[in-house]
Every structure is written in structure tokens, then in C-alpha cells.
Write a protein that holds these residues in place. Sequence first.
Motif, short mmCIF file in Angstrom:
data_model
loop_
_atom_site.label_atom_id
_atom_site.label_comp_id
_atom_site.label_asym_id
_atom_site.label_seq_id
_atom_site.Cartn_x
_atom_site.Cartn_y
_atom_site.Cartn_z
N UNK A 162 0.81 -1.23 0.00
CA UNK A 162 0.00 0.00 0.00
C UNK A 162 0.84 1.28 0.00
N UNK A 163 1.94 1.27 0.77
CA UNK A 163 2.81 2.44 0.82
C UNK A 163 3.48 2.65 -0.53
N UNK A 164 3.94 1.59 -1.18
CA UNK A 164 4.58 1.72 -2.50
C UNK A 164 3.58 2.25 -3.52
N UNK A 165 2.35 1.76 -3.46
CA UNK A 165 1.34 2.20 -4.42
C UNK A 165 1.01 3.67 -4.24
N UNK A 166 0.79 4.09 -2.99
CA UNK A 166 0.43 5.48 -2.72
C UNK A 166 1.58 6.43 -3.08
N UNK A 167 2.81 6.08 -2.67
CA UNK A 167 3.96 6.94 -2.95
C UNK A 167 4.22 7.03 -4.44
N UNK A 168 4.17 5.89 -5.12
CA UNK A 168 4.40 5.90 -6.56
C UNK A 168 3.36 6.73 -7.30
N UNK A 169 2.10 6.62 -6.88
CA UNK A 169 1.04 7.39 -7.54
C UNK A 169 1.24 8.89 -7.35
N UNK A 170 1.61 9.31 -6.14
CA UNK A 170 1.80 10.74 -5.87
C UNK A 170 2.98 11.30 -6.67
N UNK A 171 4.09 10.56 -6.69
CA UNK A 171 5.28 11.05 -7.37
C UNK A 171 5.08 11.08 -8.88
#
Length: 295
Positions: free
Chosen positions: A108-117
Motif C-alpha cells: 500500500x505504501x509503495x502504491x500510494x507513494x508511486x502514484x503521488x510522485x
Amino acid sequence: MSAFAPARGGPRARVVRWLPIAPATLLLLLFLAGPIGYCIYIAFTDMQLTGSSTVDFVGLANFRRAFADPAFRNAVWLTLVFTVLSSLVGQNTLGLALAALMRRASRPVRTATGALVITAWVLPEIVAAFLLYAFFRREGTLNAVLAWLHLPTQNWLFTLPILAVSFANVWRGTAFSMLIYSAALAEIPRDIEEAAEVDGAGGVRRFWHITLPMIRRSIGTNLMLNTLQTLSVFGLIWAMTRGGPGDRSRTLPVFMYDQAFLKSLIGYGTAVALLLLLVGSLFSVVYLRLMKVDA
């Protein structure tokens, strides 16, 4: 082998090998080499958008004028500052840090961070510029947050314009570095890192002595691509500061646009463009030599 077959290294064989890439070569000559050649011609003339209707050959006068122009030297200095801060330090370092952290983070953290960046990366340049303009302007988001924290505020686009546009370029372009480093880190065998951990190597030592050497070619590729992209940034700076106040954020692309299209000095502006192309070529040569594998 048949007596009628062409020799392996004969002229006919070489022609046959070149046929598949002939269309691509022709397109490169037409749409890349052709415009560059025409720009080289213009750089040695006094061509103007308005005024004189004749075009005269002036030799190296435009280049001598550039090196004698304090505004040009200031643009070179600001371009180097902008490139180092936003590309070599900002995008490269932050992209590598995000890739390393996301490798060990939960899904979940990878998905959220990747989407924001990546969202910042896929935005059109002009949209990203206006978002960062709204963030840094006197009545913008940054000053609102500082005022809420009872900290001093200032007009960031006036007091620190080159830092503001550098931050904007980092915010927009870090995703590219993150994606390159994420792919490179995924190729590192886990057993090598686990063996180093068993031998007592800490996280910093593993990263410095194992991770970085194994992805050095990806680092070189990322630095080269980021540097070339950053050297040509125009829309972001123009929308945020127009090179101002004064000339405190006027990098070479902005200076070139000002000379060629606002002051109508096409010959002089094209000479500056060729010098910028030369700077990018020098960076490319340095990075390519650094990327050579040691024997």
C-alpha cells in the motif's frame, strides 16, 4: 556455399545490411541533421525577425558577442546552478532515496507513494509550473503554512527565484529517477545482500559497497538523461518567473528565447542555442566515459 552467393564482406552484402535502417537514417538526416545544419548557418549571420531585410554573414561575431556579454555569463552560471541543484542533487538523490525506501515498504505504501510522485511527472509542464507558482507566490500555499506556524514569510519568487524554480523541477522530475532506480534495484540479487548482512555489514555499508557499485551504470544513464532534460527546461521557468526578477532566474534557454524572439536577434539567439547544445554534448561525453566498464 553457392558460387552465386555474395561474399560476406562484399559491397552487396553491406548494402543489404544497411537497407533495413535506411528509412530511419533518412528521417534522422531530414528532421535532425537538417535543422541543426540550418541553425549552424543562422548562427554565423545577423538574421533578425524584424528590421533589416538582408542577411549578412558575420562569422564568429555572435559567439564573441556572447562571451563578452555579462548577461550571457550570468545565464551560464544560473544554468549550472539550476542543473546541479535540480538534477544532479535533487532529482537524482531523491529518486534514489525513494526507490530504496519503496523497495522495503509495504505494497500500500509503495502504491500510494508511486502514484503521488508519478502524478507530478505526468502533468503537463505548464500545469506543473502554475501549481508551483501558486505554491511559492506571496499569497501562496507555502506562506500560508508558514504564517499558520507563526514563522516569517517572504515573496519566494522574488527573493530566491532560482531556488524556487529548482525545487519545482525536482518536484516534477523526480519520478523519472525513481522509476530508473526502482528497476535497477530490482535486479540486485537478494542473496548478495543477505550474505553481506550475515557477515555483519550494516545498512549504510551494504548500500555504499554493494548497492551503488551494482547500479552504477543506471546512475550514469539517469544522470545523463536528467542533465540533458534539465538543460533545456524553459516552460517551467518562463511560467513561474519569466527569468526574473531582473535576470536572477534567466537560464540559457530563457536567455536564448529573449534574444531570438523578444529582441528579434535570431542570429545571436541561435548562436546561444548552439553553445547550449555544446554544453549538453560535453555532459554526455563525460557521462558516457564514466559509464565505461573497467577492464
